[in-house]
Design a protein around this motif. Structure first.
Motif: not given
Lengths: 394, 178
Positions: A240-243, A245-246, B89, B162, B164-169
């Protein structure tokens, strides 16, 4: 081990709804099924399920020890390189795990064979821990089964105890994806257990998690998230996009990062490579292993002669699983997985009881075996359309 | 017995029970500077400095953060904000209110249940010191007694850039547990 047809409690649906089990029926088909139950002897439970589960958990720890120190293994598991250090540190820092489910093919006679390990995001927890327990008490009371029966199911007590010793400070966040009542039910139940352990909890959806200027994850009140239980697979987090940053977020995940090694189907060939011949393991190989890929016909491989199963590394709920038997048409389930690579596992068909293919899920909480849940499917591959049946010991 | 000996569902379905934590008042000390702290009876300058340093460190972590300085000044007043030593970021600046003082335990009562922390003054209530969690502490410096929850370590309140950066997968499946 036997399957016994029994009378249903006439009020189980209303009871289910009262206690938050609102996914008991799916698409008009029962998911919870108490028209039958499985009976085990205490010896079957203890010697054939409980002890092997504890043993396999220890073998799995050895696999983790090996993987974190071997970049080749991490690459074979299709874990992105940017997460290798993070996962390694999560293990070296002894980040605590909460739960997992080992799925076995077991017919009451030979040794239970491990099919896979749902180490990261197992569901069917609530129905195992709560509704199955409730059924046992009431079934004895209503003389549907003999008084004095028992059940391998101390899940609830084990979960509350695990949360008490989880060293969670401040609010404990729990998250599932939007739009899945079943997953949300699992998480709401874990929240219940955490609260009984005295923790201050906050539920949110995975999609609602935010990020702040420092790269910390935030909840809907813009409060930093310190500890997060996520019913959301590690391979998706990493993708995921936030990944990205984990690793520097300072967030503690439950399950911890090292579970990404165990929830991967690649665990099966790694276990076989390290502990070949173990009575509870099936011969398994990575599909691209030169030892088998050069043979062309896999049914020539020792251990695979009576058939084999092909599973993508990240498959869930039976998706994209194929069963290949010599001289028979392959059986397969469609799905979205597979591009990441696959494993080949010797076929050990699920036992069939009155036309039902039965799989046993053996629960571990804080790495200790503490219960089972049984699912039946009409086909040899257990899918999300399977049914959950209770069990008794007597 | 191989099963749980009892099982209750206290929260699911039913209305949630309010958990009331025990909230004992705490003796605290509030100062604007190390000098002011050192002049307080029973306080030595070494401890005053150590607690100030600790509060300054905490300040960076717990101060409310803003990505626009005007938003910060709207809450804390003109010329009352500074650039935080962190970036968004995408490399943008982050703003936070100036630290106006600090809270520590009362050294005379040897109170260790007080979390040393920075204090702020908000635009709409400038006469009082407030914690990073926006809890009113006191209007004066020196010794005070405050509710226990005010003396606790502040949570890391922040601003979300922001979501919504999790969940897309997630493929659309009934469940992906398994």
């Amino acid at each position: 081990m036997e399957r016994i047809s029994i009378e249903e409690r006439d009020d189980w649906r209303s009871q289910a709804e009262e206690v938050g089990f609102d996914f008991h029926t799916f698409d008009g088909e029962p998911y919870w099924d108490e028209t039958a139950c499985y009976r085990f002897s205490l010896a079957q439970i203890e010697n054939d399920i409980e002890d092997p589960s504890a043993d396999i958990e220890n073998l799995c720890f050895e696999v983790v020890e090996r993987a974190i120190n071997d970049s080749e293994v991490m690459a074979r598991l299709a874990i992105p390189e940017t997460f290798w250090d993070y996962i390694r540190n999560s293990w070296l820092n002894r980040e605590k795990n909460l739960y997992g489910r080992l799925d076995f093919s077991y017919d009451g006679k030979g040794p239970a064979k491990l099919l896979e390990y749902n180490a990261d995001t197992p569901t069917a927890l609530y129905e195992s821990a709560v509704f199955q327990w409730l059924w046992l008490e009431q079934a004895m009371e209503r003389e549907i089964i003999p008084a004095g029966c028992d059940q391998f199911n101390s899940l609830h007590e084990a979960l509350v105890e695990a949360f008490k010793t989880a060293d969670i400070e401040g609010p404990f966040h729990l998250a599932s994806c939007q739009g899945s009542p079943e997953d949300e039910g699992t998480v709401r139940y874990l929240e219940e257990c955490a609260r009984q352990a005295g923790l201050n909890t906050k539920f949110l959806y995975i999609e609602d998690i935010g990020i702040d200027p420092d790269g910390h994850f935030t909840d809907l009140d813009d409060m930093g998230i310190a500890t997060l239980f996520k019913l959301y697979p590690w391979e998706w987090i990493m993708n995921d996009e936030f990944g990205k940053s984990v690793p520097n977020s300072g967030l503690r995940f439950i399950e911890p990062g090292w579970k990404a090694i165990l929830s991967n189907k690649g665990l099966m060939p790694l276990l076989w490579e390290m502990f070949e011949g173990h009575p509870n393991l099936l011969p398994s190989f990575f599909e691209d292993d030169p030892r088998i890929s050069q043979l062309g016909d896999l049914s020539m491989v020792p251990g695979l002669t009576s058939g084999y199963v092909r599973k993508p590394l990240f498959s869930r709920e039976g998706s994209n699983v194929q069963i290949i038997r010599p001289g028979q048409r392959p059986i397969s389930v469609e799905g979205p997985y597979g591009s990441e690579g696959a494993i080949i596992q010797a076929l050990h068909p699920l036992p069939v009881f009155e036309g039902n293919h039965t799989v046993i899920g053996s629960w571990l909480v804080a790495s200790k075996p503490c219960g089972i849940g049984i699912r039946e499917d009409d086909s040899p591959i257990t899918k999300d359309s399977s049914r959950f049946l209770p069990h008794v010991i007597y | 017995m191989k099963r749980s000996s009892s099982l209750k569902l206290a929260f699911m379905g039913a209305s949630a029970l309010a958990l009331t934590a025990c909230d004992q008042p705490q003796d605290v000390a509030i100062f604007e500077s190390v000098e002011q702290c050192s002049q307080q009876d029973g306080f030595d300058s070494n401890s005053c400095q150590q607690n100030m340093d600790l509060a300054r460190q905490e300040h960076i972590a717990v101060a409310p953060k803003y990505s626009v300085i005007e938003d910060c000044e709207a809450d804390f007043g003109a010329a009352s904000c500074e650039i935080a030593p962190v970036q968004t970021q995408s490399g943008g600046s982050v703003f936070m209110p100036l630290m106006m003082g600090y809270m520590m335990g009362n050294m005379l009562s040897g109170n260790s249940r007080v979390a040393t922390q920075p204090l702020y003054r908000s635009k709409d209530d400038p006469s009082n010191f407030r914690t990073a969690d926006n809890q009113k502490v006191a209007g004066k410096t020196g010794l005070s007694t405050v509710p226990g929850k005010v003396a606790k370590a502040p949570t890391v309140k922040t601003s979300t850039l922001r979501r919504g950066g999790f969940g897309a997968s997630a493929p659309s499946l009934r469940s992906f547990g398994g």
